[in-house]
Design a protein around this motif. Structure first.
Motif, short mmCIF file in Angstrom:
data_model
loop_
_atom_site.label_atom_id
_atom_site.label_comp_id
_atom_site.label_asym_id
_atom_site.label_seq_id
_atom_site.Cartn_x
_atom_site.Cartn_y
_atom_site.Cartn_z
N ASN A 108 0.84 -1.07 -0.04
CA ASN A 108 -0.09 0.04 -0.19
C ASN A 108 1.15 0.72 0.05
O ASN A 108 1.92 1.16 0.89
N VAL A 109 -0.03 2.88 -0.26
CA VAL A 109 0.88 3.50 -1.00
C VAL A 109 0.10 4.17 0.43
O VAL A 109 -1.03 5.17 0.15
N GLU A 110 0.99 5.13 1.42
CA GLU A 110 -0.05 6.04 2.21
C GLU A 110 -0.84 5.18 2.53
O GLU A 110 -2.57 6.21 2.83
N GLY A 111 -1.64 3.89 2.42
CA GLY A 111 -2.39 3.14 3.52
C GLY A 111 -3.20 2.86 2.83
O GLY A 111 -4.54 2.43 2.70
N LEU A 112 -3.13 3.31 0.78
CA LEU A 112 -4.69 2.97 -0.03
C LEU A 112 -3.48 1.82 -0.89
O LEU A 112 -2.33 1.99 -1.02
N PRO A 113 -4.85 0.87 -1.21
CA PRO A 113 -3.95 -0.14 -2.32
C PRO A 113 -4.39 0.30 -3.53
O PRO A 113 -4.97 -0.18 -4.75
N VAL A 114 -3.22 1.19 -3.84
CA VAL A 114 -2.80 1.99 -5.46
C VAL A 114 -1.70 0.81 -6.17
O VAL A 114 -1.13 1.49 -6.60
N THR A 115 -1.25 -0.34 -6.11
CA THR A 115 -0.63 -0.94 -6.90
C THR A 115 -1.42 -2.12 -6.75
O THR A 115 -2.64 -3.11 -6.21
N GLY A 116 -1.20 -2.97 -8.54
CA GLY A 116 -2.31 -4.51 -7.93
C GLY A 116 -1.99 -5.23 -9.06
O GLY A 116 -0.65 -4.82 -10.07
N ARG A 117 -2.09 -6.24 -9.22
CA ARG A 117 -1.98 -7.38 -10.53
C ARG A 117 -3.29 -8.30 -10.21
O ARG A 117 -4.45 -7.86 -10.11
N PRO A 118 -2.61 -8.15 -11.81
CA PRO A 118 -2.26 -8.62 -13.61
C PRO A 118 -1.43 -7.14 -13.65
O PRO A 118 -2.81 -5.97 -13.38
N GLY A 119 -0.75 -7.34 -14.31
CA GLY A 119 -0.60 -6.02 -15.01
C GLY A 119 0.43 -5.72 -14.32
O GLY A 119 1.97 -6.30 -13.99
N GLY A 120 1.12 -4.34 -14.80
CA GLY A 120 2.71 -3.44 -14.42
C GLY A 120 2.07 -2.63 -12.95
O GLY A 120 2.93 -2.05 -12.93
N GLY A 121 1.57 -2.64 -11.73
CA GLY A 121 1.34 -1.71 -11.29
C GLY A 121 2.25 -2.52 -9.83
O GLY A 121 1.96 -1.72 -8.56
N ALA A 122 2.52 -3.27 -9.78
CA ALA A 122 3.60 -3.37 -8.71
C ALA A 122 5.17 -2.85 -8.22
O ALA A 122 5.77 -2.44 -6.90
N THR A 123 5.55 -2.28 -9.09
CA THR A 123 6.78 -1.76 -9.17
C THR A 123 6.47 -1.03 -9.89
O THR A 123 7.31 -0.30 -10.68
N ILE A 124 6.08 0.37 -10.15
CA ILE A 124 5.92 1.79 -9.99
C ILE A 124 6.59 2.89 -9.50
O ILE A 124 5.76 3.96 -9.73
N TYR A 125 7.06 2.97 -8.59
CA TYR A 125 7.37 3.52 -7.94
C TYR A 125 9.05 3.42 -7.37
O TYR A 125 9.47 2.27 -7.37
N ASP A 126 9.80 4.07 -7.61
CA ASP A 126 11.23 4.38 -7.41
C ASP A 126 11.42 5.04 -6.16
O ASP A 126 10.32 5.83 -5.26
N LEU A 127 12.33 4.03 -4.74
CA LEU A 127 12.21 4.32 -4.11
C LEU A 127 13.00 5.28 -3.52
O LEU A 127 12.63 5.67 -1.99
N GLU A 128 13.15 6.16 -3.81
CA GLU A 128 14.15 7.14 -3.33
C GLU A 128 13.11 8.71 -2.52
O GLU A 128 13.49 9.12 -2.28
N ASN A 129 11.91 8.40 -3.35
CA ASN A 129 10.23 9.05 -3.21
C ASN A 129 9.63 9.21 -1.93
O ASN A 129 9.02 9.14 -1.84
N PHE A 130 10.37 7.82 -1.36
CA PHE A 130 9.46 7.09 -0.12
C PHE A 130 10.24 7.37 0.92
O PHE A 130 11.87 7.00 0.63
#
Length: 734
Positions: A108-130
């Motif tokens: 989750n991001v900020e407590g929100l379920p804004v990642t999903g599968r199947p598809g491309g949604g699991a690694t769409i974030y750069d960790l430098e921004n967290f």
């Protein structure tokens, strides 16, 4: 085996680095804090350690894999192509929360379920921004596991807000197999009108370490915050990501038995063959938008409203094996989104801190899939053969109100919560596709095809249940805490649909419709019990934990000999129990050590009855579930010599199995990494950092990812682990 694991742990114990200690010895201008939360027990691995464990900064799963009871496997050293059956290979305490049957991830991001599968949604974030990565296993607060599943645990990432002053972070990485990654983040600092913002860009690419093909990924993220007086703040964040990934070839158990061969064989280069690498790739484009309106309603109370939206468009192209052993190229087009809103009100009444919340979440299929098309290879090109799946576009829907309370009295703290889950599975209307050509999904539906009633579930199915959690913590002085906790979690698997479609003749011949199997779906729930403590000395700390979990309606993908079909069944109970130990020690000012050890047993507590009427009984009682190592031992030492930081890392994974009957055994593995980093303030920069990461330094050959629910073959598939890899990074903070 147990003696071997314990020996490895004893050797590794002086081998892992505590975040807080190392950040003191070697401060970093940018920190990511990785936190394990079990009641009041916190373990931190900050800043430099996040990059040590995940030098590419593109996979949250790699960044946390030294935590106890967390099993993460990789085929790709950079995290670009670490996908097995459309999900990540990751387990909490032996529990696979990211299996192919769950249309969500553990993140989750900020407590929100804004990642999903199947598809491309699991690694769409750069960790430098967290700024923080919080990990919850077993018992967790009601607000921590929001979304379609939290059965094994949950990871929550907190966004790094715009900085107060202007700043620039530039990073350039190079590595084995032509890896390159450029990252740039610019913070504007405070602007007129109480506005602050940032924008970042990254571009990454790497060739596969065997065979032909590569992976490319581009990311943009931006954020802006504005305050309105002293009581109102508005935040908004947007992320864009596009990835083009060539997959690694999976192997059967017989094939992976020859590891030397598995380390050289991959998809081929002949387009006349179904084995061609160009027929095995995926491409996705993702957008995520979220906001937070924060209103302070009193000295100790506030209201947060967080709307969110995520869009995912793309396709999987892959070689599959049909039931008649013929090969085809399958194209799985995906165009889905999710959206929702979280409203949360926190306040204090007397000595009690209260948190009231409500999540509404809706998520369009897949999964299960809505569109599969099969192609033959003719004269070096894919030629349309037939539709494999054509079904309606329906949605999962979740309503989840929750309440948390914390009460402190003397040296005690009592935390409790209650979450209500009302989850409705989508209806599935399967259409007859005889005579349909190579049309788009919308064009195919516009032709008004007839309904295949026996392969459809026209009625939706809903689950409603309360999930409590309770933790009691006792503090003894400033250095000792003990806690006892209980909590319940959930997941619902929906992957029965592609298994039915792929073997529909077997089911229909026995008079079994898909509606019958859909109606037999049950929500898998777990009851988690935990006892733990943390003891802290002047230069050390130790945190042992024991746990026990009961799982009802645990799912397993099994072969039913009566029906001559392989499909997921979830009508049996399972139990998990184990022991975790984490320790940190700083014997010298410039030497920090950290170690973790875990023993995880997770098995069925009864034999499994087929979900289908007239099906057989599969004897699985007492067997460790697939891909769940019983022992994990991990360690890291960080030694500072002048401006240099030297960090060796070791990970031990015990025996695993590729099937629940334990016919397919995978040997234990010990891997070693080494990181060398030079840091200095110079030339007017806040910090200049040069690092060299050596992964799998002894070039160990081993089996990494295991998929027990592989849609391509309906059998277990395996991947070879990443070989020796070198990566160098230059980072400049201004």
């Amino acid at each position: 085996m147990k003696k071997t694991a314990l020996l490895v742990f004893l050797l590794a114990f002086p081998a892992l680095a505590s975040a807080s200690e190392i950040s003191e010895a070697y401060p970093s201008a940018e920190e990511v804090t990785v936190t394990g939360k079990k009641g009041d027990i916190l373990q931190q691995v900050t800043g430099r350690e996040s990059e040590l464990l995940n030098p590419s900064q593109m996979s949250v799963y790699k960044a946390i894999n030294l935590m106890p009871s967390l099993s993460q496997q990789s085929v790709d050293p950079y995290g670009l192509a670490d996908i097995v059956n459309y999900h990540e290979s990751f387990r909490f305490r032996g529990v696979e929360a990211t299996s192919g049957g769950v249309p969500a991830t553990t993140v989750n991001v900020e407590g929100l379920p804004v990642t999903g599968r199947p598809g491309g949604g699991a690694t769409i974030y750069d960790l430098e921004n967290f700024s923080n990565i919080n990990i919850y296993t077993g018992v967790m607060p009601a607000s921590a596991g929001l979304g379609l599943a939290d059965v094994g645990g949950k990871i929550n990432m907190e966004i790094r807000r715009p900085e107060e002053s202007f700043g620039v972070l530039f990073k350039q990485g190079f590595g084995s197999n032509d890896f390159r990654r450029t990252f740039l983040r610019v913070d504007t600092g405070a602007l007129p009108g109480d506005v602050k913002s940032f924008i970042s860009f990254s571009d990454a690419a790497a060739d596969k370490w065997k065979g032909e093909g590569d992976s490319q990924r581009r990311n943009v993220m931006a954020g802006v915050t504005k305050t309105f007086g002293d009581n109102v703040k508005l935040e908004a964040f947007v992320t864009y990501s596009k990835g083009d990934i060539h997959a690694y070839r999976p192997f059967s158990y017989a094939q992976i038995g020859n590891l030397e061969s598995a380390y050289t064989i991959d998809y081929g280069t002949n387009p006349d063959s179904y084995d061609y690498y160009g027929y095995n790739r995926n491409e996705f484009e993702d957008w995520m938008v979220m906001a937070n309106l924060e209103v302070k309603t009193g000295e100790h109370s506030k209201l947060d409203i967080k709307p969110y939206y995520w869009s995912d468009k793309g396709y999987y192209l892959e070689t599959i094996t049909l039931a008649n052993n013929q090969n085809r190229i399958r194209r799985w087009d995906i165009d889905h989104d999710l959206k929702g809103v979280l409203a949360e009100y926190t306040t204090t009444i007397g000595s009690v801190d209260l948190d009231f919340g409500y999540l509404y979440h809706t998520q369009v299929r897949p999964g299960p899939p809505t569109s599969w098309k099969n192609y033959k290879v003719v004269n070096g090109k894919p030629v349309f053969d037939q539709w494999n799946i054509l079904s309606n576009s329906s949605s999962h829907e979740l309503h989840s109100p929750f309440l948390e309370a914390t009460y402190r009295f003397g040296s005690w703290k009592l935390e409790g919560g209650l979450k209500y889950i009302n989850y409705t599975l989508p209806s599935i209307i399967t259409y007859n596709t005889a005579g349909l050509g190579d049309l788009s999904y919308d064009e195919a539906l516009a032709g008004n095809p007839s309904i295949n009633a026996k392969a459809s579930a026209l009625d939706t199915k809903s689950f409603s249940r309360l999930f409590p959690n309770l933790t009691l913590t006792r503090f003894i002085g400033d250095n000792i805490s003990l806690h006892a906790a209980y909590g319940e979690n959930y997941v619902t698997h929906v992957d029965i649909y592609p298994y039915f479609i792929s073997q529909s003749a077997n089911f229909i011949q026995k008079g079994i419709s898909f509606q019958q199997l859909w109606d037999a779906r049950e929500m898998e729930t777990s009851q988690n019990f935990e006892l733990g403590m943390r003891v802290k000395g002047s230069n050390w700390s130790i945190a042992p934990t024991i746990y026990y979990a009961l799982h009802n309606n645990k799912q397993a993908v099994l072969y039913d000999p009566v029906l001559d079909a392989t499909y997921p069944m979830n009508n049996a109970d399972a139990e998990g129990y184990g022991f975790e130990l984490e320790a940190e020690y700083k014997p010298l000012e410039n030497l920090s050590c950290y170690g973790s050890f875990s023993w995880n047993r997770f098995s069925f507590s009864q034999d499994i009855n087929s979900d289908a009427p007239g099906g057989g009984i599969i004897k699985v009682k007492g067997e460790q579930v697939p891909d769940a190592p019983e022992f994990l031992a991990k360690g890291m030492v960080s030694y500072k010599a002048g401006d240099f930081l030297i960090t060796p890392i070791v990970r031990y994974t015990s025996v695993r199995y590729g099937d629940v009957l334990h016919n397919e055994k995978i040997d234990s593995t010990t891997l070693f990494d080494l990181d060398l980093t030079w840091q200095k303030k110079m030339l007017g920069f806040k910090e200049v950092e040069i690092s060299l990461s050596l992964l799998n330094i002894f070039d160990k050959q081993y089996v990494s990812m295991i998929s027990t629910s592989d849609y391509k073959t309906l059998k277990t598939s395996y991947q070879a682990g990443m070989p020796f890899t070198v990566m160098a990074t230059l980072a400049v903070h201004y």
